[in-house]
Write a protein that holds these residues in place. Structure first.
Motif, PDB file in Angstrom:
ATOM      1  N   TYR A 235       0.827  -1.207   0.000  1.00 53.38           N
ATOM      2  CA  TYR A 235       0.000   0.000   0.000  1.00 53.38           C
ATOM      3  C   TYR A 235       0.863   1.259   0.000  1.00 53.38           C
ATOM      4  N   THR A 236       0.356   2.260  -0.703  1.00 54.55           N
ATOM      5  CA  THR A 236       0.975   3.585  -0.719  1.00 54.55           C
ATOM      6  C   THR A 236      -0.009   4.581  -0.119  1.00 54.55           C
ATOM      7  N   VAL A 237       0.502   5.473   0.725  1.00 59.36           N
ATOM      8  CA  VAL A 237      -0.320   6.480   1.389  1.00 59.36           C
ATOM      9  C   VAL A 237      -0.024   7.840   0.769  1.00 59.36           C
ATOM     10  N   LYS A 238      -1.075   8.560   0.409  1.00 66.18           N
ATOM     11  CA  LYS A 238      -0.938   9.925  -0.121  1.00 66.18           C
ATOM     12  C   LYS A 238      -1.685  10.879   0.792  1.00 66.18           C
ATOM     13  N   PHE A 239      -1.051  11.990   1.139  1.00 64.80           N
ATOM     14  CA  PHE A 239      -1.735  12.980   1.975  1.00 64.80           C
ATOM     15  C   PHE A 239      -1.381  14.384   1.508  1.00 64.80           C
ATOM     16  N   HIS A 240      -2.339  15.289   1.696  1.00 64.09           N
ATOM     17  CA  HIS A 240      -2.107  16.706   1.367  1.00 64.09           C
ATOM     18  C   HIS A 240      -2.950  17.555   2.302  1.00 64.09           C
ATOM     19  N   TRP A 241      -2.704  18.855   2.299  1.00 67.80           N
ATOM     20  CA  TRP A 241      -3.393  19.758   3.218  1.00 67.80           C
ATOM     21  C   TRP A 241      -4.104  20.874   2.456  1.00 67.80           C
ATOM     22  N   GLY A 242      -5.147  20.477   1.736  1.00 70.92           N
ATOM     23  CA  GLY A 242      -6.028  21.466   1.115  1.00 70.92           C
ATOM     24  C   GLY A 242      -5.829  21.637  -0.371  1.00 70.92           C
ATOM     25  N   LYS A 243      -4.609  21.526  -0.867  1.00 63.88           N
ATOM     26  CA  LYS A 243      -4.349  21.688  -2.290  1.00 63.88           C
ATOM     27  C   LYS A 243      -3.649  20.433  -2.802  1.00 63.88           C
ATOM     28  N   PRO A 244      -4.137  19.847  -3.903  1.00 64.59           N
ATOM     29  CA  PRO A 244      -3.531  18.614  -4.411  1.00 64.59           C
ATOM     30  C   PRO A 244      -2.044  18.745  -4.702  1.00 64.59           C
ATOM     31  N   GLU A 245      -1.589  19.966  -5.069  1.00 61.54           N
ATOM     32  CA  GLU A 245      -0.164  20.127  -5.394  1.00 61.54           C
ATOM     33  C   GLU A 245       0.739  19.987  -4.173  1.00 61.54           C
ATOM     34  N   THR A 246       0.148  19.986  -2.969  1.00 63.93           N
ATOM     35  CA  THR A 246       0.953  19.779  -1.760  1.00 63.93           C
ATOM     36  C   THR A 246       1.072  18.302  -1.395  1.00 63.93           C
ATOM     37  N   ALA A 247       0.529  17.412  -2.248  1.00 66.05           N
ATOM     38  CA  ALA A 247       0.464  15.996  -1.907  1.00 66.05           C
ATOM     39  C   ALA A 247       1.844  15.374  -1.781  1.00 66.05           C
ATOM     40  N   ARG A 248       1.964  14.480  -0.804  1.00 75.60           N
ATOM     41  CA  ARG A 248       3.160  13.666  -0.614  1.00 75.60           C
ATOM     42  C   ARG A 248       2.735  12.207  -0.522  1.00 75.60           C
ATOM     43  N   THR A 249       3.614  11.307  -0.925  1.00 76.35           N
ATOM     44  CA  THR A 249       3.329   9.885  -0.836  1.00 76.35           C
ATOM     45  C   THR A 249       4.367   9.191   0.037  1.00 76.35           C
ATOM     46  N   LEU A 250       3.913   8.180   0.758  1.00 79.25           N
ATOM     47  CA  LEU A 250       4.774   7.381   1.619  1.00 79.25           C
ATOM     48  C   LEU A 250       4.493   5.903   1.359  1.00 79.25           C
ATOM     49  N   GLY A 251       5.498   5.090   1.512  1.00 79.89           N
ATOM     50  CA  GLY A 251       5.321   3.651   1.341  1.00 79.89           C
ATOM     51  C   GLY A 251       6.284   3.106   0.307  1.00 79.89           C
ATOM     52  N   PRO A 252       6.083   1.855  -0.098  1.00 81.49           N
ATOM     53  CA  PRO A 252       4.913   1.029   0.214  1.00 81.49           C
ATOM     54  C   PRO A 252       4.972   0.383   1.593  1.00 81.49           C
ATOM     55  N   TYR A 253       3.770   0.043   2.109  1.00 75.42           N
ATOM     56  CA  TYR A 253       3.622  -0.641   3.388  1.00 75.42           C
ATOM     57  C   TYR A 253       2.970  -2.000   3.147  1.00 75.42           C
ATOM     58  N   GLU A 254       3.465  -3.024   3.822  1.00 75.03           N
ATOM     59  CA  GLU A 254       2.862  -4.345   3.709  1.00 75.03           C
ATOM     60  C   GLU A 254       1.777  -4.573   4.760  1.00 75.03           C
ATOM     61  N   SER A 255       1.758  -3.723   5.796  1.00 77.93           N
ATOM     62  CA  SER A 255       0.703  -3.817   6.812  1.00 77.93           C
ATOM     63  C   SER A 255      -0.454  -2.905   6.420  1.00 77.93           C
ATOM     64  N   ASN A 256      -1.543  -2.969   7.204  1.00 76.23           N
ATOM     65  CA  ASN A 256      -2.737  -2.181   6.909  1.00 76.23           C
ATOM     66  C   ASN A 256      -2.852  -0.953   7.806  1.00 76.23           C
ATOM     67  N   LYS A 257      -1.723  -0.469   8.287  1.00 71.10           N
ATOM     68  CA  LYS A 257      -1.753   0.738   9.113  1.00 71.10           C
ATOM     69  C   LYS A 257      -0.393   1.404   9.098  1.00 71.10           C
ATOM     70  N   MET A 258      -0.396   2.700   9.410  1.00 73.52           N
ATOM     71  CA  MET A 258       0.831   3.470   9.524  1.00 73.52           C
ATOM     72  C   MET A 258       0.529   4.746  10.302  1.00 73.52           C
ATOM     73  N   VAL A 259       1.566   5.478  10.699  1.00 72.57           N
ATOM     74  CA  VAL A 259       1.406   6.713  11.453  1.00 72.57           C
ATOM     75  C   VAL A 259       2.075   7.852  10.700  1.00 72.57           C
ATOM     76  N   LEU A 260       1.315   8.912  10.467  1.00 71.12           N
ATOM     77  CA  LEU A 260       1.877  10.147   9.915  1.00 71.12           C
ATOM     78  C   LEU A 260       2.354  11.005  11.074  1.00 71.12           C
ATOM     79  N   SER A 261       3.602  11.431  11.014  1.00 75.50           N
ATOM     80  CA  SER A 261       4.168  12.227  12.113  1.00 75.50           C
ATOM     81  C   SER A 261       4.790  13.498  11.572  1.00 75.50           C
ATOM     82  N   GLY A 262       5.155  14.403  12.482  1.00 71.70           N
ATOM     83  CA  GLY A 262       5.761  15.670  12.089  1.00 71.70           C
ATOM     84  C   GLY A 262       4.796  16.594  11.383  1.00 71.70           C
ATOM     85  N   LEU A 263       3.525  16.507  11.732  1.00 71.11           N
ATOM     86  CA  LEU A 263       2.499  17.305  11.068  1.00 71.11           C
ATOM     87  C   LEU A 263       2.346  18.666  11.743  1.00 71.11           C
TER      88      LEU A 263
END
Length: 298
Positions: A235-263
């Motif tokens: 799995y790949t995780v994508k997150f952004h804060w209001g505007k799609p151009e701010t999107a970042r991706t993390l991963g891949p992950y083999e588990s079904n969970k992860m923690v976003l930090s430093g927000l």
């Protein structure tokens, strides 16, 4: 690459196909005409004298033969031939359209290794009623071994391929034939099962706000993926804060969970998840629907 075979319909050189719809008199016919072609329609046996043609009840011409040049969709409708006293001789229902074009075929497997799905489109739209014959077989198998591609969902132009061989040494050939009153065309499309793997998006995505400017993200495998234990997903995780151009991706992950930090405290984040076969076969899924969470200020 699609191998294409095109076949003409009856009287395709004139772009016309006719069909009797009743044995009652006066004769009624359906007439199928290719857009842009010219057509002559005789009144009954063509020997009638002193007759007139009407289109949707409006008089067109006094002639035993109706001639339409460079036909277009506006010429569709009901044509009737009458004696001058108004008596009806025959009725013709004119249908305009196109012979089928070569199908544009797209195949993917959201349920590997159980099945694949193929869909297709025709450009331009034939307009006329068109039916499809879809079969598939291994490359070296005889034509007689072809299996029917089963209709998938409510769409006429989509079907499912079951019991495909995994890690096959040769491609599978899918054969799509489109047929209507003006002609037929066939497309033979080679596919490799592993190359068309594409899971559906992950489901049940949830986010929990944690202390320390963190978000805990969890999700589940797509329910259409039949065996996530033996055929793992990553799995790949994508997150952004209001505007799609701010999107970042993390991963891949083999588990079904992860923690976003430093927000950033007080900021709202939008999170989506994508899945892919763990062996990197095929394509990533589409992104899941975005889910939002606001990082705690405290």
């Amino acid at each position: 690459m699609c191998l294409i075979y095109v076949f003409g319909a009856l009287a395709i050189t004139s772009g016309v196909f006719s069909q009797d719809t009743t044995t009652l008199l006066p004769e009624t016919r359906d007439l199928f005409v290719a857009v842009g072609s010219s057509v002559k329609i005789p009144c009954s046996d063509g020997e009638e004298k002193g007759v007139e043609w009407r289109f949707n009840s409006s008089v067109l011409v006094s002639s035993p033969v109706l001639f339409i040049q460079n036909s277009s969709l506006k010429d569709q409708g009901i044509y009737t031939c009458h004696q001058l006293n108004g008596d009806l001789i025959q009725t013709v229902s004119l249908h305009l359209g196109y012979p089928p074009s070569p199908p544009d075929v797209h195949c993917w497997s959201p349920s590997y290794p159980k099945r694949a799905i193929c869909s297709w489109t025709l450009t331009p739209d034939p307009i006329l009623p068109t039916h499809y014959i879809a079969t598939y077989r291994s490359f070296s198998d005889p034509l007689s071994s072809a299996r029917q591609c089963q209709k998938w969902g409510e769409q006429d132009m989509q079907c499912a391929l079951d019991q495909l061989e995994i890690f096959a040494s040769e491609p599978t050939l899918i054969n799509i034939t489109a047929v209507n009153a003006l002609g037929s065309t066939t497309c033979i499309w080679p596919i490799s099962f592993e190359q068309i793997v594409k899971p559906d998006p992950p489901v049940n995505v949830s986010v929990m706000v944690m202390p320390g400017r963190k978000l805990s993200v969890q999700w589940g495998p797509p329910p259409t993926w039949p065996d996530p234990v033996n055929f793992l997903l990553k799995y790949t995780v994508k997150f952004h804060w209001g505007k799609p151009e701010t999107a970042r991706t993390l991963g891949p992950y083999e588990s079904n969970k992860m923690v976003l930090s430093g927000l950033v405290a007080g900021r709202t984040y939008y999170i989506q998840i994508s899945a892919k076969d763990s062996l990197d076969d095929g394509h990533s899924s589409d992104w899941s629907e975005p889910i939002s969470a606001t990082v705690s200020i405290n």
